[in-house]
Scaffold this active site. Structure first.
Site, short mmCIF file in Angstrom:
data_model
loop_
_atom_site.label_atom_id
_atom_site.label_comp_id
_atom_site.label_asym_id
_atom_site.label_seq_id
_atom_site.Cartn_x
_atom_site.Cartn_y
_atom_site.Cartn_z
N GLY A 25 0.82 -1.21 0.00
CA GLY A 25 0.00 0.00 0.00
C GLY A 25 0.85 1.26 0.00
N ALA A 26 0.16 2.41 -0.06
CA ALA A 26 0.88 3.69 -0.14
C ALA A 26 1.78 3.88 1.09
CB ALA A 26 -0.13 4.84 -0.24
N VAL A 27 1.27 3.59 2.27
CA VAL A 27 2.08 3.76 3.49
C VAL A 27 3.11 2.63 3.60
CG1 VAL A 27 2.03 3.86 6.01
CG2 VAL A 27 0.27 5.02 4.68
N ARG A 52 -4.17 -10.97 -3.07
CA ARG A 52 -3.96 -10.37 -4.40
C ARG A 52 -2.49 -10.13 -4.68
NH1 ARG A 52 -8.39 -7.63 -2.35
NH2 ARG A 52 -7.06 -6.18 -1.23
N CYS A 141 -3.33 11.17 10.33
CA CYS A 141 -2.30 11.98 9.67
C CYS A 141 -2.50 13.49 9.88
CB CYS A 141 -2.27 11.65 8.18
SG CYS A 141 -3.90 11.54 7.43
N GLY A 172 -3.95 10.07 1.51
CA GLY A 172 -4.71 9.64 2.69
C GLY A 172 -5.74 8.57 2.34
N HIS A 255 -0.39 16.84 3.11
CA HIS A 255 -1.56 17.56 3.62
C HIS A 255 -1.15 18.97 4.06
CE1 HIS A 255 -3.72 13.91 3.50
NE2 HIS A 255 -3.86 13.64 4.79
N GLN A 330 1.94 13.44 4.22
CA GLN A 330 0.99 12.53 4.86
C GLN A 330 1.55 11.12 4.98
OE1 GLN A 330 -0.98 9.96 3.07
NE2 GLN A 330 -1.93 9.39 5.03
P1 A2P Z 1 -3.11 -5.49 -1.48
O1 A2P Z 1 -2.18 -4.57 -2.23
O2 A2P Z 1 -2.79 -6.93 -1.66
O3 A2P Z 1 -4.56 -5.15 -1.68
P2 A2P Z 1 -3.63 1.35 0.58
O4 A2P Z 1 -3.78 2.05 1.92
O5 A2P Z 1 -2.65 2.03 -0.30
O6 A2P Z 1 -4.97 1.14 -0.06
O7 A2P Z 1 -3.02 -0.09 0.89
C1 A2P Z 1 -3.66 -1.04 1.72
C2 A2P Z 1 -2.72 -2.17 2.01
O8 A2P Z 1 -3.40 -3.11 2.84
C3 A2P Z 1 -2.27 -2.95 0.78
O9 A2P Z 1 -0.96 -3.42 0.97
C4 A2P Z 1 -3.27 -4.09 0.75
O10 A2P Z 1 -2.80 -5.23 0.08
C5 A2P Z 1 -3.36 -4.38 2.23
N1 A2P Z 1 -4.58 -5.13 2.55
C6 A2P Z 1 -5.84 -4.80 2.27
N2 A2P Z 1 -6.69 -5.75 2.74
C7 A2P Z 1 -5.93 -6.69 3.34
C8 A2P Z 1 -6.19 -7.92 4.02
N3 A2P Z 1 -7.43 -8.37 4.19
N4 A2P Z 1 -5.14 -8.64 4.49
C9 A2P Z 1 -3.88 -8.18 4.33
N5 A2P Z 1 -3.56 -7.03 3.70
C10 A2P Z 1 -4.57 -6.29 3.21
#
Ligand code: A2P
Length: 346
Positions: A25-27, A52, A141, A172, A255, A330
């Protein structure tokens, strides 16, 4: 002494095992960058995300680390688990991580208002870490970016009232919201139609009230309520009066916040400037001659929170109120950097 140095100078202690939950994810990606830059000694870094992303490779210190699907058994042997995968994932998996012996630093809002969970900005309330029982919450944040520069003022002349208007970036809303800003802007410039998929309203060349639920009783949205409640908890001051208006603007990752605060005693812009001159985590950008003040573009990719436009609030003839403007990344101080500073402070 900083945590990283402690590990290095105590030969009896082994380097820790870290895990990032939400590494794609972004963070999560920023956590990887920050860890890389801060060269912390690590025995192992485990990366987790949803099914995924299982099998994806992410670069770290010259190697390719494989992202694994998060599961109940992911935390055996983990010392510090950095969670940034949303509240539902934190609620389900953080207790399992603690049971397995890890200390969790959680970037979601799942535990922030739990009285047994410290909510920490190290520049402000590092001492609260002593009371943790396995989970430490990383604040919202906007709360971090708004109140870190106010703490030095609050300590010498208590802030009784605080009003905030935010200009919040796409980051965010996560990686998907950033992508939506880029793609919708491209579509707008090409004259193509774009249907918003992540955010509720057209984002290119537009702005809108923060995309969280409105409380029917107070009329405040969830983001505004978080900022209000978290400010009180982090300052350890239940009586500070706070109001916020949170707005999403088409900026990618930093932000900005327009802040007006009212102290108990009169205060001048010069006093505020001098208090902030050497404040940790803060950089003054307050050049009236050049009309140069904090901008999200200048704050992006940088650790400090930029503070400027420091001036007396002319609407308060008592001389107790100040207006200023801040901008902070952020993804860094608003999320990943603060989480790693908590890990270091531990
Ligand atoms: P994934 O990339 O496989 O969806 P963001 O804040 O940028 O949307 O990122 C959310 C992060 O949380 C991503 O790394 C996403 O993985 C992960 N994530 C979302 N749902 C789950 C879950 N059920 N179990 C583990 N990681 C998750």
């Amino acid at each position: 002494m900083r945590w990283v140095e402690t590990w290095m100078t105590e030969p009896s202690r082994r380097a820790p095992v870290f895990a990032i939950v939400g590494a794609t994810g972004a963070v999560g990606v920023e956590l990887l960058h920050c860890l890389e830059q801060r060269s912390q000694p690590l025995a192992e870094l485990r990366l987790f995300a949803s099914a995924r992303s299982a099998g994806r490779q992410l670069p770290f210190r010259g190697e390719q680390l494989t992202v694994r699907e998060l599961g109940a058994d992911s935390f055996q042997g983990v010392d510090v688990a950095l969670f940034s995968a949303g509240s539902a994932t934190s609620k389900r998996f953080a207790p399992l991580a603690v049971q397995a012996g890890a200390t969790v630093i959680d970037n979601s809002s799942a535990f922030r208002m739990d009285p047994q969970v410290p909510l920490v900005v190290p520049e402000i309330n590092r001492a609260a870490l002593r009371t943790h029982r396995g989970i430490i919450a990383n604040p919202n944040c906007c709360a971090i970016i708004s109140i870190t520069p106010l703490w030095p003022v609050h300590q010498v002349n208590r802030i009784a009232r605080l009003q905030l208007a935010t200009y919040q970036a796409a980051s965010g809303g996560g990686a998907a919201a950033m992508q939506e800003l880029l793609e919708s802007t491209r579509a707008y410039l090409d004259g193509r139609e774009y249907r918003p998929q992540v955010l509720p309203h057209p984002y290119a060349f537009n702005l809108f009230s923060h995309n969280t639920r409105i409380d029917p009783v107070t009329g405040y949205n969830e983001e505004e309520t978080k900022v209000i409640n978290e400010t009180r908890k982090i300052f350890g001051d239940d009586t500070i009066r706070v109001s916020a208006t949170c707005v999403r603007v088409p900026v990618l990752r930093a932000h900005s916040v327009a802040i007006t605060f009212e102290c108990e005693r009169p205060i001048t812009p010069a006093e505020v400037r001098s208090l902030l001159q050497s404040a940790p985590g803060v950089e003054l950008v307050d050049d009236a001659e050049r009309n140069y003040f904090p901008m999200p573009q200048d704050a992006s990719g940088r650790d400090p929170i930029l503070v400027g436009r420091i001036r007396q609030d002319l609407s308060d003839p008592s001389g107790r109120s100040i207006c200023l403007f801040v901008a902070g990344d952020q993804l860094l101080k608003g999320a990943a950097l603060n989480a790693l500073q908590i890990a270091e402070a531990l």
